[in-house]
Design a protein around this motif. Structure first.
Motif: not given
Length: 383
Positions: A271-280
């Motif tokens: 499960t990949v989360t984080g700001y960069c993932i949300d932007v992508f």
């Protein structure tokens, strides 16, 4: 069926970016069907690239914050460059990017907030007695924080980046300018503002624009895509039976707010989360493309052992090098053993000396002397 690709470059140094586009052009990734979108990390330096670099970037779209060139801004740039040049004489053509301008404006806003709040003495609460990992975590909490936040939220002034104001403690976003590289330079094709959230050919001010965003339609200037194409690339052709694109995510500790990879103990799926993932994910949802399959972490499964130094060269090259070692050693022995005492003695000594001599020439200075002119010539060619 032709495969088409969209490439995003979020942030990259100009020196590395120029080399990437030169390589992309050489392998055919700047032809029709490809889309390249870069952010301000490269877009701010479009006007500083050489002509050869601009030719390799033809058709690229650049998105960067729009900052009006005012007398105040130009005066600050001159003063900053002179000061920077005095302290860093070895760095030539330094340029202040948008982050530097925003940092200056935020510093000015903070100073204005301090004056407005009437804070004369900064007091800090005692820091929590625990083992902190960074210097930032060791900083105490200011007792004047609430007053400063209130004063900062109501601060508004004309800064280097324009009309700066804070809403709920956040500095408001700037408008974004979209440029298209045409091979000789760049040309603006439109803007995007956080208020209207619509792509526009001209930047509309609050006095000239309609407050109803529903009446606004996307309107951009003509775009020349890679390969001198004027038609908008479709991405993957539909329908397609090609494999979906897999995005690799590095698994690194620290800064988990940006990227965090967590495995489920039962399913063993990441499960990949984080700001960069949300932007992508947000960008991919707004684009009409289906080239996205899943996000997976990168695992280094390569075996690491003591023989890893053999991998840079092929076995054919290793065998060829070994043969040349034997050949050069034999040639030098033939030319030297009759006149040079270093190459005389028992047979096993002469063989060992010859092989050792040919190997030591490329590693360090050899101990044995070379007397004959032919031997010296062979040694020069070998080195």
């Amino acid at each position: 069926m032709t495969m088409q690709t969209i490439v995003f470059i979020v942030h990259m140094l100009p020196s590395l970016g120029s080399r990437i586009f030169a390589k992309a052009k050489s392998i055919g990734m700047m032809e029709e069907g490809f889309v390249w979108i870069v952010t301000d990390g490269l877009a701010d330096f479009f006007d500083t690239f050489e002509q050869s670099v601009m030719n390799s970037m033809k058709g690229v779209l650049g998105v960067r914050p729009n900052v009006l060139r005012t007398k105040k801004l130009e005066s600050f740039r001159v003063r900053w460059k002179n000061k920077f040049q005095q302290e860093n004489s070895d760095i030539v053509d330094a340029k202040l990017n948008i982050f530097g301008l925003l940092a200056y404006d935020v510093t000015v806003a903070l100073a204005m907030a301090v004056e407005k709040s009437g804070v004369g003495n900064f007091k800090f609460d005692k820091q929590v007695a625990n083992n902190v990992s960074t210097d930032i975590e060791a900083i105490g909490v200011s007792e004047n924080g609430p007053n400063l936040v209130k004063a900062l939220s109501s601060t508004r002034f004309i800064g280097l980046t324009g009309d700066d104001c804070f809403v709920d403690g956040q500095l408001q976003s700037l408008a974004f300018q979209i440029d298209n590289v045409n091979g000789y330079g760049t040309r603006g094709i439109g803007f995007w503002t956080p208020e209207k959230r619509v792509l526009m050919k001209k930047l509309m001010t609050s006095s000239t624009s309609n407050d109803n965003n529903s009446d606004l339609k996307p309107n951009l200037g003509p775009i020349i895509w890679p390969g001198d194409s004027t038609s908008v690339p479709k991405g993957w052709e539909i329908p397609t039976n090609q494999k979906k694109l897999h995005i690799g995510v590095p698994m690194k500790s620290g800064f988990s707010d940006f990227v965090k990879v967590k495995f489920d103990n039962e399913t063993k799926k990441p499960t990949v989360t984080g700001y960069c993932i949300d932007v992508f994910d947000a960008v991919m949802k707004t684009l009409p493309y289906a080239n996205l399959g899943m996000i997976v972490p990168i695992k280094d499964n390569r075996k690491k052992n003591a023989w890893v130094f053999l991998k840079p060269l092929t076995w054919d090259l290793w065998v060829t090098s070994a043969c040349f070692f034997v050949f050069i050693g034999f040639v030098v022995w033939v030319l030297e053993h009759r006149i040079n005492e270093d190459f005389r003695g028992p047979v096993e000594y002469q063989v060992g000396t010859s092989f050792w001599f040919s190997f030591s020439t490329i590693v360090f200075s050899q101990r044995e002397r070379v007397i004959s002119n032919l031997g010296r010539f062979v040694l020069i060619v070998w080195c």
